[in-house]
Enzyme design. Structure first.
Site, PDB file in Angstrom:
ATOM      1  N   TYR A  33       9.140 -94.307 -32.776  1.00  0.00           N
ATOM      2  CA  TYR A  33       7.854 -94.923 -32.087  1.00  0.00           C
ATOM      3  C   TYR A  33       7.535 -94.593 -30.892  1.00  0.00           C
ATOM      4  CZ  TYR A  33      10.664 -97.994 -29.173  1.00  0.00           C
ATOM      5  OH  TYR A  33      11.530 -98.705 -28.330  1.00  0.00           O
ATOM      6  N   LYS A 147      13.920 -91.882 -30.179  1.00  0.00           N
ATOM      7  CA  LYS A 147      13.275 -93.331 -29.894  1.00  0.00           C
ATOM      8  C   LYS A 147      13.133 -93.946 -31.065  1.00  0.00           C
ATOM      9  CE  LYS A 147       9.479 -95.566 -27.140  1.00  0.00           C
ATOM     10  NZ  LYS A 147      10.361 -96.242 -26.404  1.00  0.00           N
ATOM     11  N   GLU A 179      21.925 -97.572 -19.566  1.00  0.00           N
ATOM     12  CA  GLU A 179      20.464 -98.138 -19.360  1.00  0.00           C
ATOM     13  C   GLU A 179      20.169 -99.411 -19.692  1.00  0.00           C
ATOM     14  OE1 GLU A 179      17.696 -95.729 -21.949  1.00  0.00           O
ATOM     15  OE2 GLU A 179      18.921 -95.729 -23.605  1.00  0.00           O
ATOM     16  N   LEU A 203      17.601 -93.092 -23.628  1.00  0.00           N
ATOM     17  CA  LEU A 203      16.304 -92.455 -23.727  1.00  0.00           C
ATOM     18  C   LEU A 203      15.782 -91.682 -22.573  1.00  0.00           C
ATOM     19  CD1 LEU A 203      14.175 -92.817 -26.052  1.00  0.00           C
ATOM     20  CD2 LEU A 203      13.053 -94.272 -24.413  1.00  0.00           C
TER      21      LEU A 203
HETATM   22  N1  PMP Z   1      15.201 -96.976 -22.758  1.00  0.00           N
HETATM   23  C1  PMP Z   1      14.890 -97.676 -23.620  1.00  0.00           C
HETATM   24  C2  PMP Z   1      16.082 -97.981 -24.399  1.00  0.00           C
HETATM   25  C3  PMP Z   1      13.590 -98.136 -24.026  1.00  0.00           C
HETATM   26  O1  PMP Z   1      13.493 -98.848 -25.096  1.00  0.00           O
HETATM   27  C4  PMP Z   1      12.659 -97.861 -23.105  1.00  0.00           C
HETATM   28  C5  PMP Z   1      11.097 -98.207 -23.149  1.00  0.00           C
HETATM   29  N2  PMP Z   1      10.923 -97.899 -24.477  1.00  0.00           N
HETATM   30  C6  PMP Z   1      12.872 -96.970 -22.093  1.00  0.00           C
HETATM   31  C7  PMP Z   1      14.363 -96.396 -21.686  1.00  0.00           C
HETATM   32  C8  PMP Z   1      11.899 -96.549 -20.879  1.00  0.00           C
HETATM   33  O2  PMP Z   1      11.215 -95.689 -21.414  1.00  0.00           O
HETATM   34  P1  PMP Z   1       9.477 -95.114 -20.710  1.00  0.00           P
HETATM   35  O3  PMP Z   1       9.663 -95.091 -19.584  1.00  0.00           O
HETATM   36  O4  PMP Z   1       9.242 -93.852 -21.694  1.00  0.00           O
HETATM   37  O5  PMP Z   1       8.754 -96.484 -21.289  1.00  0.00           O
END
Ligand code: PMP
Length: 291
Positions: A33, A147, A179, A203
């Site tokens: 996603y 993701k 994270e 991620l």
């Molecule tokens: N880490 C995880 C586990 C996440 O789910 C997200 C948001 N989807 C992020 C980091 C932040 O990613 P982004 O800056 O692309 O929204």
């Protein structure tokens, strides 16, 4: 209210039930996603989201349903059809629908879903006051760089945080802070910004990448290295990054106040830089008529 829904090449609304029960996204979590933000009907950092999605699809051998120009065209039309100006678009691509077996058929037709949602982004007060975190064990799989829609561990950990009166969970593994449950994590120590390096444990957040680039351009020192959980008592500032939260200060972790308890100077500088970057990126994307 029903939202605009793109499903396998056509537009409908979320009122329509579109998925079969043997879709592999539903049965196996065999799907990826993306979530991007739009503001004033302009998509933000869309090319970054596209690149991450394509890389993830290749990693898990799901066929990409579009090339870049088709992706941009679909997202442009989705936003055009949407009734509100600010929100998020959720995109999900599953391997497709097939009789339930672990062994998946080669070359399945992927299932593509994308829909817009109104979203209340943090206001000035929230961006100043920040959020509280708790730590919890990282129970996720070993490919967190992809993701995937398998968010059970994230959801359970975030619920634990909510029940403890916190806003986000910090996932800790082997004494290392990886994270947030749905965000990347940064600390500031002696003027230097520190965040976990890109690897399979985190991620590659779009806002993480932007924040690092902005810090570098601004001459702020950046170190991408693992942060030990024991180090959290020694830091001056902490913040998380995500598409929906932007750069968001952290006021406390496990009840321990970070720094002076008010938003730090580096955090607020990066917030301002990110706000400007969002506007600049949206303008470039519009001008290139990509979206
Ligand atoms: N880490 C995880 C586990 C996440 O789910 C997200 C948001 N989807 C992020 C980091 C932040 O990613 P982004 O800056 O692309 O929204």
């Amino acid at each position: 209210m029903n939202d605009v829904l793109y499903f396998n090449g056509r537009f409908t609304t979320t009122a329509e039930r579109v998925l079969g029960v043997e879709d592999r996204g539903f049965q196996f979590g065999d799907a990826l996603y993306e979530v991007f933000k739009f503001s004033g009907r302009k998509a933000i950092f869309l090319a970054d989201h596209y690149r991450r999605l394509e890389r993830g699809l290749a990693e898990v051998e799901i066929r990409s349903p579009w090339d870049e120009s088709r992706f941009f065209a679909v997202m442009r039309e989705l936003i055009e059809r949407t009734a509100f100006d600010d929100g998020i678009v959720y995109i999900q691509i599953s391997r497709g629908e097939a009789e339930r077996k672990h062994f998946f058929p080669e070359n399945l037709e992927p299932t593509v879903v994308a829909y817009s949602r109104a979203f209340q982004f943090p206001d000035a007060a929230k961006k100043e006051n920040g959020i509280r975190l708790i730590t919890a064990p990282d129970l996720r799989w070993k490919r967190c760089d992809v993701k995937s829609v398998n968010l059970l561990a994230n959801a359970l950990s975030k619920k634990k945080a909510q029940r403890a009166g916190a806003d986000e969970v910090l996932l800790v593994d082997d004494g290392i802070v990886r994270e947030g449950g749905s965000s990347n994590f940064f600390v500031v120590r002696d003027g230097e910004v520190i965040t976990h390096p890109l690897d399979e444990h985190i991620l590659p957040g779009v806002v993480r990448g932007r924040a690092i680039g902005l810090a570098e351009q601004a001459g702020i020192r950046i170190d991408q290295r693992p942060i030990a959980v024991d180090e959290l008592i020694e830091i001056d500032e902490a913040f998380i990054t995500s598409t929906t939260m932007g750069v968001m200060p952290v006021s406390a972790i496990d009840g321990h106040v970070i720094g002076t308890g008010v938003r730090g100077a580096v955090t607020s500088r990066l917030q301002r830089l990110l706000d400007a970057d969002e506007v600049a990126d949206a303008a470039v994307t519009q001008a290139s008529s990509a979206v």
